[in-house]
Design an enzyme around this catalytic site. Structure first.
Site, short mmCIF file in Angstrom:
data_model
loop_
_atom_site.label_atom_id
_atom_site.label_comp_id
_atom_site.label_asym_id
_atom_site.label_seq_id
_atom_site.Cartn_x
_atom_site.Cartn_y
_atom_site.Cartn_z
N ARG A 188 0.91 -1.15 -0.09
CA ARG A 188 0.00 0.11 -0.04
C ARG A 188 0.82 1.07 -0.09
O ARG A 188 0.60 2.33 -0.62
CB ARG A 188 -0.92 0.14 0.89
CG ARG A 188 -2.15 1.08 0.95
CD ARG A 188 -3.17 0.68 2.07
NE ARG A 188 -2.62 0.70 3.65
CZ ARG A 188 -3.46 0.83 4.74
NH1 ARG A 188 -4.47 0.07 4.45
NH2 ARG A 188 -2.64 0.73 5.84
N LYS A 214 -2.65 6.65 1.58
CA LYS A 214 -2.43 7.15 2.74
C LYS A 214 -1.50 8.21 2.67
O LYS A 214 -0.34 8.17 3.15
CB LYS A 214 -1.94 6.04 3.63
CG LYS A 214 -2.73 5.69 4.96
CD LYS A 214 -2.15 4.51 5.56
CE LYS A 214 -2.76 4.44 7.20
NZ LYS A 214 -4.32 4.51 7.31
C1 LIG Z 1 -5.24 3.67 7.53
C2 LIG Z 1 -6.76 3.99 7.27
C3 LIG Z 1 -7.84 2.91 7.17
C4 LIG Z 1 -7.61 1.50 8.02
O1 LIG Z 1 -6.68 0.96 7.35
P1 LIG Z 1 -6.01 -0.48 8.00
O2 LIG Z 1 -5.11 -1.05 6.85
O3 LIG Z 1 -7.00 -1.36 8.44
O4 LIG Z 1 -5.49 0.21 9.25
C5 LIG Z 1 -9.07 3.58 6.80
N1 LIG Z 1 -9.41 4.55 6.26
C6 LIG Z 1 -8.59 5.32 6.04
C7 LIG Z 1 -8.76 6.67 5.50
C8 LIG Z 1 -7.00 5.20 6.53
O5 LIG Z 1 -6.30 6.36 6.33
#
Ligand SMILES: *Cc1c(COP(=O)(O)O)cnc(C)c1O
Length: 341
Positions: A82, A184
């Site tokens: 990711r 992210k």
């Molecule tokens: C990090 C995040 C999540 C959750 O992702 P995980 O991999 O399950 O921790 C969900 N939505 C957003 C906008 C995020 O930044």
């Protein structure tokens, strides 16, 4: 290894400096070999790409102690993949995926004294991140980057028991169509701060964002994906190109299908449907699943049948199965548990 003298059960979710962090620098088109260092501060140009144009992305995962005493992380390969996608979208150099996993492992091992003991409910939160470190004044990608991994111990999420959340439908958007909602990037969070502060001031725990183009479909909250359960026990989770692909949500989908034998639908979810669901939860690394008890749409209240005191039955089974897998009490699918030591 002697553990730090920390009151694990009463730790909150705040930054606690630990001993070591991993740092690698990208310069002249290549990453250096990186090192574990003690200095927790960063010194960069006042004109660094990250400071002027927010060229930065991050990841979040946890290290913890399993029932049989191993220190592990959960599916770090998915965090590596990711982060690669985030870097590509932000014109940043990819930190190779195998090196990402190694850097996470090395940083956790170097801070072993901060990995909470099994059963404490606490975990060591791991934060890999990257930013443009060289000076940029005309808008363009930086030439130099820094990749870092630090850790910070965090307390149990459901301290004092589970409390279902009250959320509101937001009038603000989180992500544009064809924008950066699926990566992210720090910028997605900067622009969500106004909406979350406003929600908190009005007594809501989180914002439910709808799709920005039509405002008719459920997307996610500021930092967690939705998972719904229908009255006939089907698991439904929204599909959209502007949702961040949560590793927890993807894992819960596998748990629902493979461990609990439930039917799962990943599809667009009309907000209109929400009133008919039996359970609703928010999925992310921090809580695994946080139950939602009430959704407020401009004064119109949707009260989930699971209520305001406990997790719904399916949500609870999903939560217990996935946390059981993570803690080594239930056999994990191949490759899910990455043993550090
Ligand atoms: C990090 C995040 C999540 C959750 O992702 P995980 O991999 O399950 O921790 C969900 N939505 C957003 C906008 C995020 O930044």
């Amino acid at each position: 290894m002697e553990k730090k003298n920390i009151d694990w059960a009463n730790l909150g979710f705040g930054y606690v400096e630990t001993d070591k962090r991993f740092v690698a620098n990208y310069k002249d088109g290549a990453w250096d070999k990186g090192a574990l260092i003690s200095d927790s501060t960063v010194a960069i140009s006042e004109c660094a790409g990250v400071l002027q144009y927010a060229q930065t992305c991050f990841e979040g995962l946890k290290a913890y102690t399993t029932e049989d005493g191993h220190i592990v992380t959960f599916r770090p390969d998915l965090n590596a993949a990711r982060m690669k996608a985030s870097c590509e979208r932000l014109e940043m150099p990819v930190f190779p995926e195998e090196r990402f996993i190694q850097a996470v492992s090395d940083t956790v091992a170097a801070n072993e004294a901060y990995v909470p003991p099994y059963g404490s409910g606490a975990t060591l939160y791991v934060r890999p991140f990257m930013f443009g470190s060289s000076a940029v004044i005309g808008v363009s990608p930086a030439d130099e980057y820094q990749f870092r991994v630090f850790t910070t111990p965090v307390g149990p999420y459901f301290k004092g028991g589970v409390k279902p959340l009250t959320i509101r439908v937001s009038d603000f958007d989180r992500a544009a169509p064809h924008g950066t909602g699926h990566i992210k990037a720090g910028l997605n969070y900067a622009m969500s701060l106004y909406a979350i502060v406003d929600a908190h001031q009005k007594g809501f725990d989180e914002n439910m964002y709808l799709d920005p183009a039509t405002r008719t479909k459920v997307e996610e909250t500021g930092g967690a994906n939705f998972l719904f359960v229908t009255r006939d026990n089907k698991v439904v989770t929204p599909k959209s190109d502007s949702i961040l692909p949560s590793i927890t949500r993807r894992s819960l989908v596998t748990v629902a299908k493979e461990y609990l034998g439930l039917e799962v639908e990943e599809r667009e979810v009309a907000f209109e449907e929400v009133k008919d669901f039996a359970e609703c939860g928010l999925c992310g690394t921090a809580a695994v699943i946080s139950p939602v008890g009430k959704i407020v749409d401009h004064g119109n209240e949707i009260c989930l049948p699971s209520g305001m005191t406990e997790m719904g039955p399916v949500t609870k089974k999903l939560y217990e199965t996935l946390t059981g897998i993570q803690m080594g009490r239930i056999e994990a699918p191949e490759g899910w548990i990455h043993v550090i030591k």
